[in-house]
Design an enzyme around this catalytic site. Structure first.
Site, PDB file in Angstrom:
ATOM      1  N   ASN A   1       0.843  -1.199   0.000  1.00 18.95           N
ATOM      2  CA  ASN A   1       0.000   0.000   0.000  1.00 18.95           C
ATOM      3  C   ASN A   1       0.878   1.249   0.000  1.00 18.95           C
ATOM      4  O   ASN A   1       1.976   1.255   0.554  1.00 18.95           O
ATOM      5  CB  ASN A   1      -0.996  -0.013   1.160  1.00 18.95           C
ATOM      6  CG  ASN A   1      -0.390  -0.178   2.527  1.00 18.95           C
ATOM      7  OD1 ASN A   1       0.613  -0.868   2.708  1.00 18.95           O
ATOM      8  ND2 ASN A   1      -1.011   0.435   3.520  1.00 18.95           N
ATOM      9  N   ILE A   2       0.372   2.288  -0.646  1.00 18.31           N
ATOM     10  CA  ILE A   2       1.109   3.544  -0.790  1.00 18.31           C
ATOM     11  C   ILE A   2       0.142   4.675  -0.487  1.00 18.31           C
ATOM     12  O   ILE A   2      -0.808   4.904  -1.224  1.00 18.31           O
ATOM     13  CB  ILE A   2       1.685   3.677  -2.216  1.00 18.31           C
ATOM     14  CG1 ILE A   2       2.594   2.478  -2.515  1.00 18.31           C
ATOM     15  CG2 ILE A   2       2.425   4.997  -2.372  1.00 18.31           C
ATOM     16  CD1 ILE A   2       3.005   2.352  -3.965  1.00 18.31           C
ATOM     17  N   GLU A   3       0.394   5.368   0.607  1.00 21.74           N
ATOM     18  CA  GLU A   3      -0.497   6.429   1.046  1.00 21.74           C
ATOM     19  C   GLU A   3      -0.111   7.773   0.442  1.00 21.74           C
ATOM     20  O   GLU A   3       1.021   7.990   0.026  1.00 21.74           O
ATOM     21  CB  GLU A   3      -0.451   6.571   2.571  1.00 21.74           C
ATOM     22  CG  GLU A   3      -1.026   5.400   3.295  1.00 21.74           C
ATOM     23  CD  GLU A   3      -0.954   5.545   4.798  1.00 21.74           C
ATOM     24  OE1 GLU A   3      -1.600   4.724   5.456  1.00 21.74           O
ATOM     25  OE2 GLU A   3      -0.264   6.441   5.324  1.00 21.74           O
TER      26      GLU A   3
ATOM     27  N   CYS B   1     -11.001  -3.182  -3.377  1.00 22.84           N
ATOM     28  CA  CYS B   1     -10.002  -4.149  -3.824  1.00 22.84           C
ATOM     29  C   CYS B   1     -10.640  -5.487  -4.166  1.00 22.84           C
ATOM     30  O   CYS B   1     -10.185  -6.181  -5.078  1.00 22.84           O
ATOM     31  CB  CYS B   1      -8.921  -4.332  -2.760  1.00 22.84           C
ATOM     32  SG  CYS B   1      -7.805  -2.920  -2.670  1.00 22.84           S
TER      33      CYS B   1
ATOM     34  N   CYS C   1      -4.107   0.698  -2.295  1.00 23.37           N
ATOM     35  CA  CYS C   1      -3.881  -0.495  -1.480  1.00 23.37           C
ATOM     36  C   CYS C   1      -2.840  -1.414  -2.119  1.00 23.37           C
ATOM     37  O   CYS C   1      -2.465  -1.250  -3.279  1.00 23.37           O
ATOM     38  CB  CYS C   1      -5.204  -1.252  -1.311  1.00 23.37           C
ATOM     39  SG  CYS C   1      -6.503  -0.309  -0.497  1.00 23.37           S
TER      40      CYS C   1
ATOM     41  N   CYS D   1     -10.173  -4.703   1.116  1.00 25.51           N
ATOM     42  CA  CYS D   1     -11.308  -3.783   1.277  1.00 25.51           C
ATOM     43  C   CYS D   1     -12.303  -4.007   0.141  1.00 25.51           C
ATOM     44  O   CYS D   1     -12.025  -4.738  -0.815  1.00 25.51           O
ATOM     45  CB  CYS D   1     -10.823  -2.334   1.318  1.00 25.51           C
ATOM     46  SG  CYS D   1     -10.248  -1.701  -0.282  1.00 25.51           S
TER      47      CYS D   1
ATOM     48  N   GLU E   1      -3.196  -4.579  -2.940  1.00 24.30           N
ATOM     49  CA  GLU E   1      -3.725  -5.468  -3.967  1.00 24.30           C
ATOM     50  C   GLU E   1      -3.700  -4.830  -5.362  1.00 24.30           C
ATOM     51  O   GLU E   1      -3.224  -5.471  -6.308  1.00 24.30           O
ATOM     52  CB  GLU E   1      -5.148  -5.927  -3.602  1.00 24.30           C
ATOM     53  CG  GLU E   1      -5.202  -6.723  -2.308  1.00 24.30           C
ATOM     54  CD  GLU E   1      -5.416  -5.869  -1.065  1.00 24.30           C
ATOM     55  OE1 GLU E   1      -5.866  -6.423  -0.046  1.00 24.30           O
ATOM     56  OE2 GLU E   1      -5.139  -4.647  -1.101  1.00 24.30           O
TER      57      GLU E   1
END
Length: 130
Positions: A41-43, A88, A52, A85, A54
């Site tokens: 995941n990369i915010e 995803c 996310c 989620c 996935e």
């Protein structure tokens, strides 16, 4: 599931960019070509703009030339089981089959195995749109 898929998901988690949530997640896909594609995941400060683990792995799979998910492993550092989620789940469904296996993992290995219909009952079926 073989250990290499779990190991790839756990290794991917180390690359998570999570300065805000501090909630790293890793995912690894085994595609129909047998190769493993991983993501984390990369915010982003604008929270809806991050992504996310996935879809990161799905993007790697597509860029690698594969199109079908045979199995996928998901692991989160702070949860014993971290199911994908809702968004995803639909993204995975776009590239999965009813036989696709979804493995929910903790740091020691697989804790729960699901099929795509169990993960996302009543998913949109892309075949009817074409």
């Amino acid at each position: 599931m073989s250990d290499d898929l779990f190991a790839a998901a756990r290794a991917a988690m180390a690359f998570a960019h999570v300065p805000y949530s501090k909630f790293p997640v890793g995912a690894a896909i085994r595609a129909e070509d047998g190769r493993i594609y991983a993501g984390a995941n990369i915010e982003n400060l604008s929270f809806p703009q991050g992504w996310c683990a996935e879809p990161t792995a799905i993007g790697q799979m597509i860029m690698g030339g594969a199109r079908k998910i045979v199995e996928i492993a998901v692991i989160a550092e702070k949860l014993p089981l971290c199911p994908p989620c809702g968004g995803c789940r639909q993204k995975i469904a776009e590239f999965a089959t009813p036989q696709t296996r979804i493995y929910l993992c903790d740091d020691t290995g697989v804790k729960k195995t699901m099929t795509m219909p169990e993960l996302l009952p009543f998913a949109f079926e892309t075949e009817i749109l074409g």
